[in-house]
Design a protein around this motif. Structure first.
Motif, PDB file in Angstrom:
ATOM      1  N   LEU A   1     -11.722  -2.180  14.885  1.00  0.00           N
ATOM      2  CA  LEU A   1     -11.130  -2.627  13.664  1.00  0.00           C
ATOM      3  C   LEU A   1     -11.170  -1.602  12.542  1.00  0.00           C
ATOM      4  CD1 LEU A   1     -12.792  -6.188  13.559  1.00  0.00           C
ATOM      5  CD2 LEU A   1     -10.395  -5.580  14.240  1.00  0.00           C
ATOM      6  N   PHE A   2     -12.239  -0.807  12.643  1.00  0.00           N
ATOM      7  CA  PHE A   2     -12.214   0.396  11.598  1.00  0.00           C
ATOM      8  C   PHE A   2     -11.168   1.214  11.807  1.00  0.00           C
ATOM      9  CE2 PHE A   2     -17.140  -0.005  11.706  1.00  0.00           C
ATOM     10  CZ  PHE A   2     -17.198  -0.557  10.415  1.00  0.00           C
ATOM     11  N   GLU A   3     -10.676   1.502  12.994  1.00  0.00           N
ATOM     12  CA  GLU A   3      -9.281   2.198  13.099  1.00  0.00           C
ATOM     13  C   GLU A   3      -8.270   1.626  12.659  1.00  0.00           C
ATOM     14  OE1 GLU A   3      -9.358   3.542  17.337  1.00  0.00           O
ATOM     15  OE2 GLU A   3     -11.308   4.550  17.234  1.00  0.00           O
ATOM     16  N   GLN A   4      -7.979   0.325  12.960  1.00  0.00           N
ATOM     17  CA  GLN A   4      -6.770  -0.399  12.441  1.00  0.00           C
ATOM     18  C   GLN A   4      -6.817  -0.426  10.872  1.00  0.00           C
ATOM     19  OE1 GLN A   4      -6.913  -4.317  14.133  1.00  0.00           O
ATOM     20  NE2 GLN A   4      -7.682  -3.724  16.222  1.00  0.00           N
ATOM     21  N   ALA A   5      -7.973  -0.575  10.246  1.00  0.00           N
ATOM     22  CA  ALA A   5      -7.816  -0.749   8.840  1.00  0.00           C
ATOM     23  C   ALA A   5      -7.410   0.558   8.459  1.00  0.00           C
ATOM     24  CB  ALA A   5      -9.160  -1.191   8.345  1.00  0.00           C
ATOM     25  N   GLU A   6      -7.937   1.654   8.988  1.00  0.00           N
ATOM     26  CA  GLU A   6      -7.575   3.240   8.421  1.00  0.00           C
ATOM     27  C   GLU A   6      -6.116   3.413   8.788  1.00  0.00           C
ATOM     28  OE1 GLU A   6      -8.819   7.653   9.000  1.00  0.00           O
ATOM     29  OE2 GLU A   6      -9.482   6.350  10.417  1.00  0.00           O
ATOM     30  N   ALA A   7      -5.636   2.756   9.860  1.00  0.00           N
ATOM     31  CA  ALA A   7      -4.079   3.078   9.679  1.00  0.00           C
ATOM     32  C   ALA A   7      -3.363   1.913   8.773  1.00  0.00           C
ATOM     33  CB  ALA A   7      -3.545   2.411  11.106  1.00  0.00           C
ATOM     34  N   LEU A   8      -3.815   1.058   8.341  1.00  0.00           N
ATOM     35  CA  LEU A   8      -3.229   0.186   7.480  1.00  0.00           C
ATOM     36  C   LEU A   8      -3.117   0.921   5.964  1.00  0.00           C
ATOM     37  CD1 LEU A   8      -4.298  -3.566   8.212  1.00  0.00           C
ATOM     38  CD2 LEU A   8      -1.715  -2.582   8.212  1.00  0.00           C
ATOM     39  N   TYR A   9      -4.586   1.401   5.642  1.00  0.00           N
ATOM     40  CA  TYR A   9      -4.432   2.005   4.088  1.00  0.00           C
ATOM     41  C   TYR A   9      -3.857   3.289   4.210  1.00  0.00           C
ATOM     42  CZ  TYR A   9      -6.538   2.542  -0.236  1.00  0.00           C
ATOM     43  OH  TYR A   9      -6.840   2.699  -1.631  1.00  0.00           O
ATOM     44  N   THR A  10      -2.656   3.378   3.875  1.00  0.00           N
ATOM     45  CA  THR A  10      -1.763   4.291   3.717  1.00  0.00           C
ATOM     46  C   THR A  10      -1.502   4.820   2.548  1.00  0.00           C
ATOM     47  OG1 THR A  10       0.392   3.068   3.536  1.00  0.00           O
ATOM     48  CG2 THR A  10       0.007   3.703   5.767  1.00  0.00           C
TER      49      THR A  10
ATOM     50  N   LEU B   1       1.129  -1.227  -0.059  1.00  0.00           N
ATOM     51  CA  LEU B   1       0.056  -0.022   0.014  1.00  0.00           C
ATOM     52  C   LEU B   1       1.037   1.347   0.094  1.00  0.00           C
ATOM     53  CD1 LEU B   1      -2.555  -1.307   2.618  1.00  0.00           C
ATOM     54  CD2 LEU B   1      -2.766  -1.246   0.368  1.00  0.00           C
ATOM     55  N   ASN B   2       0.531   2.276  -0.872  1.00  0.00           N
ATOM     56  CA  ASN B   2       1.229   3.429  -0.981  1.00  0.00           C
ATOM     57  C   ASN B   2       2.453   3.117  -1.637  1.00  0.00           C
ATOM     58  OD1 ASN B   2       1.359   6.152  -0.830  1.00  0.00           O
ATOM     59  ND2 ASN B   2       2.578   6.249   0.852  1.00  0.00           N
ATOM     60  N   GLY B   3       2.833   1.977  -2.402  1.00  0.00           N
ATOM     61  CA  GLY B   3       4.102   1.684  -2.870  1.00  0.00           C
ATOM     62  C   GLY B   3       4.509   0.446  -2.821  1.00  0.00           C
ATOM     63  N   LEU B   4       5.892   0.015  -3.011  1.00  0.00           N
ATOM     64  CA  LEU B   4       6.446  -1.403  -2.696  1.00  0.00           C
ATOM     65  C   LEU B   4       7.631  -1.434  -1.908  1.00  0.00           C
ATOM     66  CD1 LEU B   4       6.466  -4.353  -3.124  1.00  0.00           C
ATOM     67  CD2 LEU B   4       7.770  -3.899  -5.371  1.00  0.00           C
ATOM     68  N   LYS B   5       7.225  -1.811  -0.818  1.00  0.00           N
ATOM     69  CA  LYS B   5       8.918  -1.861   0.083  1.00  0.00           C
ATOM     70  C   LYS B   5       8.835  -3.206   0.910  1.00  0.00           C
ATOM     71  CE  LYS B   5       8.896   3.165   0.735  1.00  0.00           C
ATOM     72  NZ  LYS B   5       8.759   4.208   1.685  1.00  0.00           N
TER      73      LYS B   5
ATOM     74  N   TYR C   1       4.606 -10.836   6.615  1.00  0.00           N
ATOM     75  CA  TYR C   1       3.786  -9.983   6.934  1.00  0.00           C
ATOM     76  C   TYR C   1       3.390  -9.253   5.862  1.00  0.00           C
ATOM     77  CZ  TYR C   1       1.638  -5.581   8.530  1.00  0.00           C
ATOM     78  OH  TYR C   1       0.719  -4.558   8.874  1.00  0.00           O
ATOM     79  N   CYS C   2       2.141  -8.818   5.395  1.00  0.00           N
ATOM     80  CA  CYS C   2       1.944  -8.188   4.276  1.00  0.00           C
ATOM     81  C   CYS C   2       0.603  -7.202   4.753  1.00  0.00           C
ATOM     82  CB  CYS C   2       1.544  -9.081   3.215  1.00  0.00           C
ATOM     83  SG  CYS C   2       1.134  -8.118   1.665  1.00  0.00           S
ATOM     84  N   ASP C   3       0.701  -5.948   4.563  1.00  0.00           N
ATOM     85  CA  ASP C   3      -0.202  -5.081   4.817  1.00  0.00           C
ATOM     86  C   ASP C   3      -1.312  -5.202   4.118  1.00  0.00           C
ATOM     87  OD1 ASP C   3       1.068  -4.074   2.512  1.00  0.00           O
ATOM     88  OD2 ASP C   3       1.254  -2.039   2.958  1.00  0.00           O
ATOM     89  N   LEU C   4      -1.470  -5.561   2.841  1.00  0.00           N
ATOM     90  CA  LEU C   4      -2.510  -5.991   1.941  1.00  0.00           C
ATOM     91  C   LEU C   4      -3.154  -7.306   2.640  1.00  0.00           C
ATOM     92  CD1 LEU C   4      -4.159  -5.750  -0.548  1.00  0.00           C
ATOM     93  CD2 LEU C   4      -2.599  -7.482  -1.479  1.00  0.00           C
ATOM     94  N   TYR C   5      -2.686  -8.220   3.032  1.00  0.00           N
ATOM     95  CA  TYR C   5      -3.198  -9.563   3.674  1.00  0.00           C
ATOM     96  C   TYR C   5      -3.848  -8.980   4.983  1.00  0.00           C
ATOM     97  CZ  TYR C   5      -0.055 -12.054   0.583  1.00  0.00           C
ATOM     98  OH  TYR C   5       0.380 -12.660  -0.472  1.00  0.00           O
TER      99      TYR C   5
END
Length: 366
Positions: free
Chosen positions: A249-258, A134-138, A226-230
């Protein structure tokens, strides 16, 4: 206990398998289906760990059903059950954890359960690398230093990203997608050499085994990464099952979607999954906004509605909700500002004006 479904067009086979699984003391049967479509609809809204699928079924056979189920949940384990042994190789190409011949015996089932237990033990191991799509590839090592892993070339990066996004993919599909313009022999050679360099890059982090390369397909062993997409997809699935009980869980998902999936990478194959993920994330944001409306928490609702408009500025219904909330909170200037932004966006993008009902809200302020 593991939650399992059984899908078979023979009622007697279902009953026999059900009794064996219940006697094991390790499996909870949460669904038995003669119709594959009903099984698919059930998994859409219910968590399932293992699916026991008959292969020879009319309309949708077990192979096709397994592919549909993997699209819903890539972590699902599939066990094929059939009266014929000529599907074995194809079954393992479909990433099945096991392949059972009818009539299934208790002794043979115990071996299947051993495989499932072994996979669960492996999945509990701390991942060796972190993959951010998310937000690129690293890529980062999951050690004390958390050093970034550099891949050899743009094509090496694309192959790795493709494998991670697809999870399991045939070699033919990889070649058709990444090397479609080459002669077959050269394309196969490029795939093998590029895969070698991917593995070499991640070998120092002990993660080379997360790429499982078979004769016909290549898959990512999710237990080793570990993969942010998964993680985001798992959260979205949980929220879909119970949207009214998952504020955290909404807050966790928002933090993941960078940011967008593979942002900055012009991969043609990535455009469809990127749009799908963005739509799923917007669904999540809207569910969060509605939840906080029900809880009479307008400020949190405004936040989530605002995040939706960052991704889709043409959502008139969302702008309408924000304007209404601003008015209810006595924030007249912000309501007017939101209307002007919507008006300018619609005029610029579509050459249209806001719905009259929204303008009526603004007129009421005068």
């Amino acid at each position: 206990m593991l939650r399992a479904i059984i899908v078979d067009d023979e009622e007697l086979s279902i009953k026999r398998l059900k009794n064996i699984l219940i006697d094991s003391g390790e499996i909870e049967i949460c669904g038995m289906f003669l119709n594959p479509v009903e099984a698919y609809e059930f998994v859409k809204s219910n968590p399932v760990d293992v699916a026991f699928l008959d292969i020879s079924m009319p309309e949708i056979n077990g192979m096709k059903l397994s592919g549909l189920l993997f699209e819903l949940d890539a972590s699902l384990d599939v066990v094929f059950v059939t009266g014929h042994d000529n599907y074995a190789l194809q079954a393992y190409d479909m990433s099945a954890i096991d392949y059972l011949l009818k009539p299934v015996t208790t002794q043979r089932m115990s071996k299947t359960l051993d495989k499932i237990r072994k996979k669960l033990r492996v999945s509990s191991v701390e991942p060796f690398i972190a993959i951010h799509l998310l937000n690129g590839l690293k890529l980062y090592r999951r050690d004390q230093n958390k050093a970034q892993i550099k891949l050899r070339s743009p094509k090496t990066e694309e192959l790795f990203a493709f494998l991670v996004c697809k999870r399991t993919v045939s070699r033919e599909e990889i070649i058709d997608t990444l090397w479609s313009g080459l002669e077959p022999e050269k394309a196969w050679k490029n795939l093998n050499s590029t895969l070698y360099y991917v593995r070499k890059a991640i070998s120092d982090s002990k993660a080379e085994h997360c790429i499982v390369a078979g004769r016909n397909e290549i898959r990512i062993d999710e237990s080793g990464v570990y993969c942010d997409l998964y993680e985001l997809e798992r959260l979205i699935k949980k929220i879909r099952l119970a949207p009214t009980n998952n504020a955290e869980l909404f807050e966790q998902a928002e933090a993941l979607y960078t940011g967008q999936l593979l942002k900055g990478k012009a991969y043609e194959w990535a455009s469809a999954p990127m749009r799908q993920l963005e739509q799923n994330y917007i669904f999540l944001l809207e569910a969060a906004a509605r939840l906080h409306l029900q809880r009479r928490e307008p400020l949190k609702s405004l936040h989530y509605f605002g995040e939706i408009l960052k991704l889709d500025a043409l959502r008139e219904d969302v702008s309408h909700e924000m304007i209404r909330l601003f008015i209810e909170l006595g924030r007249r200037n912000e309501a007017l500002r939101q209307y002007r932004i919507l008006e300018a966006t619609l005029q610029h993008e579509l050459g249209t004006k806001p719905n009259p009902s929204i303008k009526d809200l603004i007129t009421s302020l005068n």
